[in-house]
Design an enzyme around this catalytic site. Structure first.
Site, PDB file in Angstrom:
ATOM      1  CG  ASN A   1     -54.686  -0.967  18.043  1.00  0.00           C
ATOM      2  OD1 ASN A   1     -53.613  -1.175  16.781  1.00  0.00           O
ATOM      3  ND2 ASN A   1     -54.371  -1.397  19.190  1.00  0.00           N
TER       4      ASN A   1
ATOM      5  CG  HIS B   1     -46.209   0.940  18.156  1.00  0.00           C
ATOM      6  ND1 HIS B   1     -46.336  -0.166  18.999  1.00  0.00           N
ATOM      7  CD2 HIS B   1     -45.403   1.388  18.844  1.00  0.00           C
ATOM      8  CE1 HIS B   1     -45.710   0.062  20.130  1.00  0.00           C
ATOM      9  NE2 HIS B   1     -44.552   1.180  20.002  1.00  0.00           N
TER      10      HIS B   1
ATOM     11  CE1 TYR C   1     -46.038  -4.441  19.117  1.00  0.00           C
ATOM     12  CE2 TYR C   1     -46.151  -5.174  16.990  1.00  0.00           C
ATOM     13  CZ  TYR C   1     -46.674  -3.748  17.515  1.00  0.00           C
ATOM     14  OH  TYR C   1     -47.047  -3.228  17.704  1.00  0.00           O
TER      15      TYR C   1
END
Ligand code: UDP
Ligand code: MG
Length: 143
Positions: free
Chosen positions: A112, A115, A49
């Protein structure tokens, strides 16, 4: 043919969604070329990231991504990047379309569940981040 990277994030594993997510991937006609379960360390999650290093959510994101095991998979298909992004929905589950993985299963914009690579170029870079050429170029057996 495009490649794209799927990560089932730690909350997806905790919620026992591996089968559900892979079922949706296969039903959408995307091929699973390579797959592995692993525990990310802080350095690896931070490298993955790196593009978000200056963002306010970066440290929390690294904490979250290292909080438990993840499943990483290289998916392949025609327009695989955009097709898989359509399957997972917007980053924020409240803004994701009905029926998408994030809309159905995610708790928040951070947690969430999955990815998916955001461009053809990143699909190549990110699948190569976790898998070697030998894994990615494996040909399906005809027997
Ligand atoms: N994220 C977050 N807060 C935000 C935006 C993103 O915690 O405001 C997390 C979330 O887990 C997201 C990841 O950082 O999936 C990467 O962000 P990106 O903008 O690349 O979203 P994605 O491509 O995953 O939809
Ligand atoms: Mg992204």
């Amino acid at each position: 043919m495009e490649k794209t990277l799927l990560i089932i994030k730690p909350d997806g594993i905790q919620k026992r969604l591996i089968g559900e997510i892979l079922r949706r991937v296969e039903a959408a006609g995307l091929a699973i070329k390579a797959m592995r379960m692993l525990q990310l360390d802080r350095r690896t999650a931070g490298r993955f990231y790196a593009v978000h290093k200056e963002k306010p959510f970066y440290h929390s994101l690294v904490e979250y991504m290292t909080s438990g095991p993840v499943v990483v998979a290289a998916l392949e298909g025609i327009n695989a990047v955009s097709r898989f992004r359509a399957l997972i929905g917007a980053t924020d589950p409240d803004k994701a379309e009905e029926g998408t993985i994030r809309r159905l299963f995610a708790d928040s914009i951070e947690r969430n569940v999955v990815h998916g690579s955001d461009s053809t170029e990143n699909g190549c870079i990110e699948t190569s981040f976790f898998f070697g050429t030998a894994d990615l170029e494996m040909v399906e057996s005809t027997e």
